[in-house]
Write a protein that holds these residues in place. Structure first.
Motif, PDB file in Angstrom:
ATOM      1  N   ASP A   1      -5.670  44.941 -25.163  1.00  0.00           N
ATOM      2  CA  ASP A   1      -6.883  45.620 -25.637  1.00  0.00           C
ATOM      3  C   ASP A   1      -7.720  44.750 -26.569  1.00  0.00           C
ATOM      4  N   GLY A   2      -7.906  43.491 -26.198  1.00  0.00           N
ATOM      5  CA  GLY A   2      -8.738  42.591 -26.995  1.00  0.00           C
ATOM      6  C   GLY A   2      -7.998  41.831 -28.072  1.00  0.00           C
ATOM      7  N   ARG A   3      -6.704  42.098 -28.245  1.00  0.00           N
ATOM      8  CA  ARG A   3      -5.874  41.365 -29.218  1.00  0.00           C
ATOM      9  C   ARG A   3      -5.010  40.380 -28.445  1.00  0.00           C
ATOM     10  N   TYR A   4      -5.236  39.091 -28.695  1.00  0.00           N
ATOM     11  CA  TYR A   4      -4.437  38.062 -28.030  1.00  0.00           C
ATOM     12  C   TYR A   4      -3.085  37.926 -28.720  1.00  0.00           C
ATOM     13  N   PHE A   5      -2.058  37.632 -27.938  1.00  0.00           N
ATOM     14  CA  PHE A   5      -0.721  37.435 -28.500  1.00  0.00           C
ATOM     15  C   PHE A   5       0.003  36.346 -27.734  1.00  0.00           C
TER      16      PHE A   5
ATOM     17  N   THR B   1      -5.488  31.517 -31.228  1.00  0.00           N
ATOM     18  CA  THR B   1      -6.824  31.390 -31.798  1.00  0.00           C
ATOM     19  C   THR B   1      -7.827  31.100 -30.692  1.00  0.00           C
TER      20      THR B   1
ATOM     21  N   GLY C   1      -0.073  48.979 -25.564  1.00  0.00           N
ATOM     22  CA  GLY C   1      -0.290  47.582 -25.937  1.00  0.00           C
ATOM     23  C   GLY C   1       0.993  46.780 -26.038  1.00  0.00           C
TER      24      GLY C   1
ATOM     25  N   ASN D   1      -3.386  39.575 -23.464  1.00  0.00           N
ATOM     26  CA  ASN D   1      -4.494  40.247 -24.125  1.00  0.00           C
ATOM     27  C   ASN D   1      -4.200  41.742 -24.067  1.00  0.00           C
TER      28      ASN D   1
ATOM     29  N   PRO E   1      -8.385  41.885 -20.982  1.00  0.00           N
ATOM     30  CA  PRO E   1      -7.399  42.876 -21.415  1.00  0.00           C
ATOM     31  C   PRO E   1      -6.457  43.260 -20.274  1.00  0.00           C
TER      32      PRO E   1
ATOM     33  N   ALA F   1       3.304  42.495 -31.754  1.00  0.00           N
ATOM     34  CA  ALA F   1       3.021  42.121 -33.139  1.00  0.00           C
ATOM     35  C   ALA F   1       4.294  41.740 -33.892  1.00  0.00           C
TER      36      ALA F   1
END
Length: 116
Positions: A29-33, A106, A55, A27, A14, A69
């Motif tokens: 906060d644990g969400r990959y982009f 992924t 984020g 990363n 993160p 996002a």
């Protein structure tokens, strides 16, 4: 689009952002982009940016912030550029029409991939 290897998930904790081809991959906060690497303001490499407390990906040059996002700028250029009337609003509106490109990230067997 064929999958492009980013690297081991353990190497992208993160708060970290790396460059992979045409993408800044991070990363939040644990969400990959994965978003396209060039800032809409003056073309800075967003792979050298940081992730703020919300984020968002923050440009290393003038601190514009992007929602990873949507690819939209949520905070326009800062510093000297913040004093230019309408600049923040103008760039935020531009990214409503022309957001940063995005691609899915992924995880398979502890490895991260952009796309398929």
């Amino acid at each position: 689009m064929s999958a492009q290897r980013v690297g081991a998930a353990a190497d992208l904790p993160p708060g970290k952002v790396v460059g992979v081809g045409r993408y800044a991959v991070g990363n939040a906060d644990g969400r990959y982009f994965a978003v396209t690497r060039r800032c809409r303001h003056l073309g800075a490499d967003l792979a050298a940016g940081s992730i703020d407390d919300n984020g968002c990906l923050v440009c290393p040059w003038h601190r514009s912030a992007y929602d990873v996002a949507t690819g939209r700028m949520v905070n326009g250029p800062q510093g000297t550029f913040a004093k230019v009337p309408g600049l923040d609003f103008g760039y935020r509106m531009l990214t409503r029409v022309l957001p940063l490109g995005r691609a899915p990230v992924t995880e398979r067997d502890g490895e991260l991939y952009i796309g398929g």
